[in-house]
Design a protein around this motif. Structure first.
Motif, mmCIF file in Angstrom:
data_model
loop_
_atom_site.group_PDB
_atom_site.id
_atom_site.type_symbol
_atom_site.label_atom_id
_atom_site.label_comp_id
_atom_site.label_asym_id
_atom_site.label_seq_id
_atom_site.Cartn_x
_atom_site.Cartn_y
_atom_site.Cartn_z
ATOM 1 N N GLY A 1 0.819 -1.214 0.000
ATOM 2 C CA GLY A 1 0.000 0.000 0.000
ATOM 3 C C GLY A 1 0.849 1.259 0.000
ATOM 4 N N VAL A 2 1.695 1.405 1.009
ATOM 5 C CA VAL A 2 2.555 2.589 1.081
ATOM 6 C C VAL A 2 3.503 2.611 -0.128
ATOM 7 N N GLY A 3 4.031 1.450 -0.484
ATOM 8 C CA GLY A 3 5.026 1.376 -1.557
ATOM 9 C C GLY A 3 4.471 1.791 -2.910
ATOM 10 N N ALA B 1 10.304 -6.038 -3.954
ATOM 11 C CA ALA B 1 9.049 -6.715 -3.616
ATOM 12 C C ALA B 1 9.355 -8.189 -3.381
ATOM 13 N N GLY B 2 8.323 -8.942 -2.974
ATOM 14 C CA GLY B 2 8.564 -10.312 -2.528
ATOM 15 C C GLY B 2 8.609 -11.365 -3.617
ATOM 16 N N THR B 3 8.153 -11.052 -4.817
ATOM 17 C CA THR B 3 8.199 -12.036 -5.910
ATOM 18 C C THR B 3 8.587 -11.335 -7.207
ATOM 19 N N GLU C 1 6.990 -11.677 -9.918
ATOM 20 C CA GLU C 1 5.751 -11.195 -10.541
ATOM 21 C C GLU C 1 5.383 -9.799 -10.014
ATOM 22 N N LYS C 2 5.535 -9.620 -8.706
ATOM 23 C CA LYS C 2 5.235 -8.296 -8.150
ATOM 24 C C LYS C 2 6.234 -7.263 -8.679
ATOM 25 N N ALA C 3 7.469 -7.661 -8.804
ATOM 26 C CA ALA C 3 8.493 -6.735 -9.318
ATOM 27 C C ALA C 3 8.146 -6.327 -10.748
ATOM 28 N N SER D 1 13.004 -8.872 -6.916
ATOM 29 C CA SER D 1 12.461 -9.667 -5.816
ATOM 30 C C SER D 1 13.531 -9.777 -4.745
ATOM 31 N N HIS D 2 13.190 -9.407 -3.520
ATOM 32 C CA HIS D 2 14.207 -9.451 -2.454
ATOM 33 C C HIS D 2 14.556 -10.879 -2.066
ATOM 34 N N ARG D 3 13.823 -11.841 -2.648
ATOM 35 C CA ARG D 3 14.138 -13.245 -2.368
ATOM 36 C C ARG D 3 15.153 -13.805 -3.375
ATOM 37 N N GLN E 1 10.916 -7.152 10.927
ATOM 38 C CA GLN E 1 11.172 -7.527 12.325
ATOM 39 C C GLN E 1 9.902 -7.639 13.182
ATOM 40 N N TYR E 2 8.716 -7.431 12.588
ATOM 41 C CA TYR E 2 7.519 -7.413 13.437
ATOM 42 C C TYR E 2 7.228 -8.789 14.062
ATOM 43 N N ASN E 3 7.671 -9.871 13.412
ATOM 44 C CA ASN E 3 7.439 -11.206 13.984
ATOM 45 C C ASN E 3 8.595 -11.673 14.858
ATOM 46 N N LEU F 1 5.866 9.108 12.253
ATOM 47 C CA LEU F 1 4.541 8.471 12.347
ATOM 48 C C LEU F 1 3.533 9.360 11.636
ATOM 49 N N VAL F 2 2.736 8.754 10.785
ATOM 50 C CA VAL F 2 1.791 9.530 9.985
ATOM 51 C C VAL F 2 0.799 10.271 10.874
ATOM 52 N N ARG F 3 0.513 9.711 12.046
ATOM 53 C CA ARG F 3 -0.495 10.380 12.896
ATOM 54 C C ARG F 3 -0.046 11.758 13.363
ATOM 55 N N ARG G 1 0.761 -11.425 0.273
ATOM 56 C CA ARG G 1 -0.156 -11.827 -0.800
ATOM 57 C C ARG G 1 -1.062 -10.677 -1.259
ATOM 58 N N ASN G 2 -0.646 -9.453 -0.982
ATOM 59 C CA ASN G 2 -1.369 -8.276 -1.481
ATOM 60 C C ASN G 2 -0.478 -7.515 -2.456
ATOM 61 N N THR G 3 -1.140 -6.832 -3.405
ATOM 62 C CA THR G 3 -0.475 -5.782 -4.167
ATOM 63 C C THR G 3 -1.268 -4.521 -3.877
HETATM 64 P P1 NDP Z 1 1.942 -3.428 2.773
HETATM 65 O O1 NDP Z 1 0.772 -3.283 1.886
HETATM 66 O O2 NDP Z 1 3.275 -2.993 2.280
HETATM 67 O O3 NDP Z 1 1.965 -4.941 3.241
HETATM 68 C C1 NDP Z 1 3.044 -5.475 3.902
HETATM 69 C C2 NDP Z 1 4.089 -5.997 2.884
HETATM 70 O O4 NDP Z 1 5.325 -6.183 3.560
HETATM 71 C C3 NDP Z 1 3.755 -7.362 2.319
HETATM 72 O O5 NDP Z 1 2.906 -7.235 1.218
HETATM 73 C C4 NDP Z 1 5.132 -7.923 1.963
HETATM 74 O O6 NDP Z 1 5.417 -7.592 0.611
HETATM 75 C C5 NDP Z 1 6.099 -7.129 2.848
HETATM 76 N N1 NDP Z 1 6.806 -7.981 3.788
HETATM 77 C C6 NDP Z 1 6.279 -8.792 4.738
HETATM 78 N N2 NDP Z 1 7.254 -9.406 5.423
HETATM 79 C C7 NDP Z 1 8.436 -8.981 4.874
HETATM 80 C C8 NDP Z 1 9.806 -9.276 5.136
HETATM 81 N N3 NDP Z 1 10.172 -10.117 6.114
HETATM 82 N N4 NDP Z 1 10.742 -8.667 4.371
HETATM 83 C C9 NDP Z 1 10.389 -7.820 3.372
HETATM 84 N N5 NDP Z 1 9.098 -7.504 3.081
HETATM 85 C C10 NDP Z 1 8.147 -8.082 3.829
HETATM 86 O O7 NDP Z 1 1.665 -2.660 4.140
HETATM 87 P P2 NDP Z 1 1.538 -1.084 4.324
HETATM 88 O O8 NDP Z 1 1.739 -0.406 3.048
HETATM 89 O O9 NDP Z 1 0.309 -0.832 5.089
HETATM 90 O O10 NDP Z 1 2.776 -0.765 5.303
HETATM 91 C C11 NDP Z 1 4.106 -0.813 4.810
HETATM 92 C C12 NDP Z 1 5.056 -0.410 5.935
HETATM 93 O O11 NDP Z 1 4.788 0.934 6.323
HETATM 94 C C13 NDP Z 1 4.964 -1.238 7.194
HETATM 95 O O12 NDP Z 1 6.248 -1.421 7.736
HETATM 96 C C14 NDP Z 1 4.129 -0.382 8.118
HETATM 97 O O13 NDP Z 1 4.367 -0.676 9.471
HETATM 98 C C15 NDP Z 1 4.619 0.991 7.716
HETATM 99 N N6 NDP Z 1 3.675 2.070 8.003
HETATM 100 C C16 NDP Z 1 4.149 3.106 8.755
HETATM 101 C C17 NDP Z 1 3.358 4.174 9.033
HETATM 102 C C18 NDP Z 1 3.927 5.284 9.839
HETATM 103 O O14 NDP Z 1 3.170 6.132 10.313
HETATM 104 N N7 NDP Z 1 5.244 5.341 10.025
HETATM 105 C C19 NDP Z 1 1.954 4.233 8.574
HETATM 106 C C20 NDP Z 1 1.571 3.121 7.715
HETATM 107 C C21 NDP Z 1 2.425 2.069 7.466
HETATM 108 P P3 NDP Z 1 6.451 -8.457 -0.283
HETATM 109 O O15 NDP Z 1 6.004 -9.867 -0.207
HETATM 110 O O16 NDP Z 1 6.283 -7.847 -1.618
HETATM 111 O O17 NDP Z 1 7.811 -8.255 0.293
#
Ligand code: NDP
Length: 332
Positions: free
Chosen positions: A153-155, A174-176, A178-180, A194-196, A245-247, A272-274, A320-322
């Motif tokens: 979304g942001v990208g 991007a992750g695949t 196809e997405k690239a 693709s970063h993979r 790093q979220y997981n 932060l966007v807020r 799994r989103n674009t």
């Molecule tokens: P996305 O639509 O970008 O969805 C998340 C994407 O992250 C996935 O589609 C996947 O894409 C990618 N991803 C998941 N795990 C990994 C990994 N281990 N390494 C690389 N890529 C990974 O989400 P958003 O656009 O909503 O958010 C994107 C980022 O922006 C997030 O980090 C979010 O926290 C941040 N954000 C920050 C805000 C702020 O105020 N600072 C506000 C909104 C978002 P792929 O498979 O193609 O790699």
């Protein structure tokens, strides 16, 4: 109209990647709006990476979750909200919500613009990309930009906005494959990988052999280190997020090349966007003409049916989103 409302609770703290077992769907009677409030039926719900961060400690277990949502007013007991109004509010992860006028934004009817965009490129997602480029990195025409998680979304918003602001080369990861390909063939990126497919530093060096001026970083970790290596002198990093790093159960080590920030006079700035809500009107004024004339596309991936919200959230984390990941629970 549904006779029962459905809400999603988090019932467990995840260990690393969340699963469907961390959530429960809970039924209760559709709430009644009291004086001064209105009943909203949610029709488009956002699933976002920050929700994964909230799952470790911020969200209380066994209570309704929250998130950005567009809903339609179905009953009102307050003058500011009329039956049929489409409203933006934050009581997501549920089919119905009782809201007061100060908790919602009544969405304007903008000819030629899909209201769903107020959850995507005209919402917090697009605002994050716009603020990253205009307020944090301060993109100048002719500069080269690297965007991580570029197919998200942001990208996808950042790539298109960077183009409108006069960026020269725009590179995405991007992750695949196809997405690239979608980035270069449909979304105006000049190069994408693709970063993979290998070490991110090598892939970026091949895609941008002369370096870049700006990075909009959504990923952190190896992507951030690669960006630091590729940035030119006086480069800027607008650090939006660190989804890599979220997981993780432990914070990852800092990039080994952090001192390059000093050697190349690079500015790394998180935000932060807020804290930038005041830019919303400017974003809309900037993007709406381009959405109307088709120069900008609000890329979204929708999962149909409220009962798929957990599936959509997990799929988004898995890439799994674009574009913006959303759940369509009804007609807008
Ligand atoms: P996305 O639509 O970008 O969805 C998340 C994407 O992250 C996935 O589609 C996947 O894409 C990618 N991803 C998941 N795990 C990994 C990994 N281990 N390494 C690389 N890529 C990974 O989400 P958003 O656009 O909503 O958010 C994107 C980022 O922006 C997030 O980090 C979010 O926290 C941040 N954000 C920050 C805000 C702020 O105020 N600072 C506000 C909104 C978002 P792929 O498979 O193609 O790699």
């Amino acid at each position: 109209m549904r006779r029962q409302a459905i809400l999603v609770h988090q019932v467990r703290r995840p260990h690393q990647a969340p699963t469907a077992h961390d959530f429960a769907f809970v039924e209760e009677p559709v709430p009644e709006p009291g004086p001064g409030s209105a009943l909203v039926e949610n029709v488009l719900l956002s699933v976002d990476p920050y929700m994964r961060e909230n799952m470790d400690a911020v969200w209380a277990l066994h209570t309704p979750l929250e998130g950005r949502t567009i809903g339609r007013v179905t009953a009102s007991r307050v003058p500011g909200l009329r039956e049929g109004d489409l409203v933006f509010h934050r009581q997501g992860w549920r089919t119905h919500a009782v809201v007061t006028p100060d908790e919602v934004r009544v969405l304007p009817d903008v000819p030629g613009v899909d209201p769903a965009s107020f959850l995507g490129i005209l919402g917090g997602t697009g605002l994050t990309a716009y603020v990253a480029l205009t307020r944090v990195a301060k993109l100048q025409p002719g500069e080269d930009v690297f965007i991580t998680a570029a197919a998200g979304g942001v990208g996808t918003a950042a790539g298109q906005i960077a183009r409108l602001l006069g960026a020269k080369r725009i590179i995405g990861s991007a992750g695949t494959e196809e997405k690239a390909r979608r980035l270069t063939e449909q979304l105006g990126f000049d190069a994408a990988f693709s970063h993979r497919a290998g070490p991110v530093g090598d892939l970026l060096a091949a895609a941008a052999p002369d370096g870049v001026d700006i990075c909009v970083d959504n990923v952190g970790g190896e992507h951030l280190a690669a960006a630091i290596a590729a940035l030119r002198e006086h480069g800027r990093i607008a650090w939006c997020g660190a989804i890599a790093q979220y997981n993780a159960t432990e914070p990852p080590p800092a990039p080994r090349n952090l001192f390059d920030l000093v050697e190349k006079s690079i500015r790394l700035e998180g935000f932060l966007v807020r804290n930038h809500r005041d830019v919303q009107g400017e974003l809309e004024g900037f993007l709406i003409p381009h959405l109307r004339d088709g120069r900008v596309v609000d890329q979204q991936t929708a999962w149909d049916g409220f009962d798929r919200i957990v599936e959509a959230f997990l799929a988004m984390l898995d890439g799994r989103n674009t574009g913006k990941a959303v759940v369509r629970a009804g007609a807008l």
